[in-house]
Scaffold this active site. Structure first.
Site, PDB file in Angstrom:
ATOM      1  N   ASP A   1       0.820  -1.212   0.000  1.00 14.47           N
ATOM      2  CA  ASP A   1       0.000   0.000   0.000  1.00 14.47           C
ATOM      3  C   ASP A   1       0.855   1.263   0.000  1.00 14.47           C
ATOM      4  O   ASP A   1       2.086   1.191   0.116  1.00 14.47           O
ATOM      5  CB  ASP A   1      -0.954  -0.020   1.207  1.00 14.47           C
TER       6      ASP A   1
ATOM      7  N   ASN B   1      -7.286  -2.314  14.636  1.00 11.12           N
ATOM      8  CA  ASN B   1      -8.666  -2.719  14.337  1.00 11.12           C
ATOM      9  C   ASN B   1      -8.717  -3.938  13.405  1.00 11.12           C
ATOM     10  O   ASN B   1      -9.755  -4.224  12.823  1.00 11.12           O
ATOM     11  CB  ASN B   1      -9.443  -1.553  13.720  1.00 11.12           C
TER      12      ASN B   1
ATOM     13  N   HIS C   1      -7.068  -4.273  10.567  1.00  8.43           N
ATOM     14  CA  HIS C   1      -6.863  -4.037   9.133  1.00  8.43           C
ATOM     15  C   HIS C   1      -5.551  -4.646   8.669  1.00  8.43           C
ATOM     16  O   HIS C   1      -4.578  -4.724   9.420  1.00  8.43           O
ATOM     17  CB  HIS C   1      -6.984  -2.546   8.771  1.00  8.43           C
TER      18      HIS C   1
ATOM     19  N   GLU D   1      -9.607  -1.513   5.564  1.00  5.93           N
ATOM     20  CA  GLU D   1     -10.150  -1.127   6.860  1.00  5.93           C
ATOM     21  C   GLU D   1     -11.345  -1.982   7.273  1.00  5.93           C
ATOM     22  O   GLU D   1     -12.119  -2.448   6.424  1.00  5.93           O
ATOM     23  CB  GLU D   1     -10.592   0.337   6.815  1.00  5.93           C
TER      24      GLU D   1
HETATM   25  C1  GLP Z   1      -0.411   0.738   8.627  1.00  2.25           C
HETATM   26  C2  GLP Z   1      -0.051  -0.141   7.430  1.00  2.25           C
HETATM   27  C3  GLP Z   1      -0.261  -1.605   7.730  1.00  2.25           C
HETATM   28  C4  GLP Z   1       0.366  -1.956   9.079  1.00  2.25           C
HETATM   29  C5  GLP Z   1      -0.293  -1.154  10.170  1.00  2.25           C
HETATM   30  C6  GLP Z   1       0.239  -1.468  11.567  1.00  2.25           C
HETATM   31  O1  GLP Z   1      -1.752   1.098   8.669  1.00  2.25           O
HETATM   32  N1  GLP Z   1      -0.800   0.202   6.259  1.00  2.25           N
HETATM   33  O2  GLP Z   1       0.311  -2.388   6.686  1.00  2.25           O
HETATM   34  O3  GLP Z   1       0.215  -3.330   9.331  1.00  2.25           O
HETATM   35  O4  GLP Z   1      -0.056   0.217   9.895  1.00  2.25           O
HETATM   36  O5  GLP Z   1       1.426  -0.797  11.788  1.00  2.25           O
HETATM   37  P1  GLP Z   1       2.365  -0.974  13.054  1.00  2.25           P
HETATM   38  O6  GLP Z   1       3.229  -2.142  12.725  1.00  2.25           O
HETATM   39  O7  GLP Z   1       3.138   0.307  13.100  1.00  2.25           O
HETATM   40  O8  GLP Z   1       1.500  -1.205  14.230  1.00  2.25           O
END
Ligand code: GLP
Length: 246
Positions: free
Chosen positions: A68, A136, A138, A143
């Site tokens: 993404d 959440n 995702h 989402e």
């Molecule tokens: C973002 C990314 C996800 C990732 C998530 C959690 O929203 N798009 O791919 O898994 O954050 O990130 P973190 O590892 O910083 O908790």
């Protein structure tokens, strides 16, 4: 079907996943990796850098596609996922950057989504897709919602995600409110999916993923239960919080 791996620590989780990736690259030097951003994989990427610099793994023929990218900021912006991948991994290993793809966050969203969708399948699907998980549930930027998308698309970020990601920006108002992301079908198309999670903020999301066989769009990660080869790597602190006993 989900295989859950419980490790002693977050560092051990990162070592476990880095080993999986090194093994894959050593067995199949021209493999295709699906990569992820977020804070969680950063120490894992450090281990890949160390292994590469120690001559234990060669990324020269590897191709990558990222999950993404934020919309509305260019790849040169220090919070873009292109910049993240360059600074946390690509700049430090012997990968050919021409073989790495991070979706375009600027320009025509429909054309960018079509390009990302094509890259998911170009030359075959990913041999391994790395994933983090949002608080959440995702995955990528799919989402939690009443509906999910199968293919690459533009997503409006939820308040929960904007709040969680605000820590990387100077001000919460600077966090982009839309993102381009692989869809659920794109993620499930990978030959193997490896999700790494740590921290108690992930407890509810991981509970939904590993403690029942229920699937809900309100925890998008639960769709991984339909994948034939999905691995969830958590440390014992998170496993205990979730109530997972193996
Ligand atoms: C973002 C990314 C996800 C990732 C998530 C959690 O929203 N798009 O791919 O898994 O954050 O990130 P973190 O590892 O910083 O908790």
């Amino acid at each position: 079907m989900i295989q859950v791996v419980v490790t002693e620590s977050y560092d051990a989780s990162c070592a476990y996943v880095a080993d999986m990736i090194c093994k894959l690259v050593n067995e199949k030097p021209a493999c295709k990796l699906g990569l992820a951003t977020g804070g969680t994989p950063v120490p894992m990427y450090k281990k890949l850098i160390e292994a590469n610099q120690a001559g234990k793994v060669d990324f020269s023929a590897v191709r990558t596609v990222n999950l993404d990218e934020y919309c509305g900021i260019p790849g040169t912006h220090d919070q873009s996922y292109r910049y993240f991948m360059n600074t946390n991994l690509f700049d430090h290993i012997n990968i050919d950057k021409a073989n790495t793809y991070v979706a375009q966050g600027m320009g025509d969203p429909a054309a960018n989504a079509a390009e990302l969708e094509a890259k998911v399948y170009e030359g075959g699907v990913a041999d391994l897709q790395l994933l983090g998980i949002g608080n959440n549930g995702h995955i990528a930027f799919n989402e939690a919602s009443d509906t999910l998308h199968a293919t690459a698309h533009i997503e409006h970020l939820t308040e929960s995600t904007i709040n969680a990601n605000a820590r990387f920006f100077a001000r919460k108002e600077d966090v982009p409110t839309t993102a381009i992301t692989m869809g659920m079908g794109d993620i499930l198309a990978a030959k193997c999916v490896v999700l790494i999670a740590t921290g108690l903020a992930k407890t509810e999301a991981i509970r939904g993923l590993v403690m029942s066989d229920e699937i809900t769009t309100h925890n998008p990660s639960t769709m991984l239960k339909m994948h034939p080869n999905a691995v969830v790597v958590i440390d014992k602190e998170l496993a205990e919080a979730v109530g997972y006993k193996g």
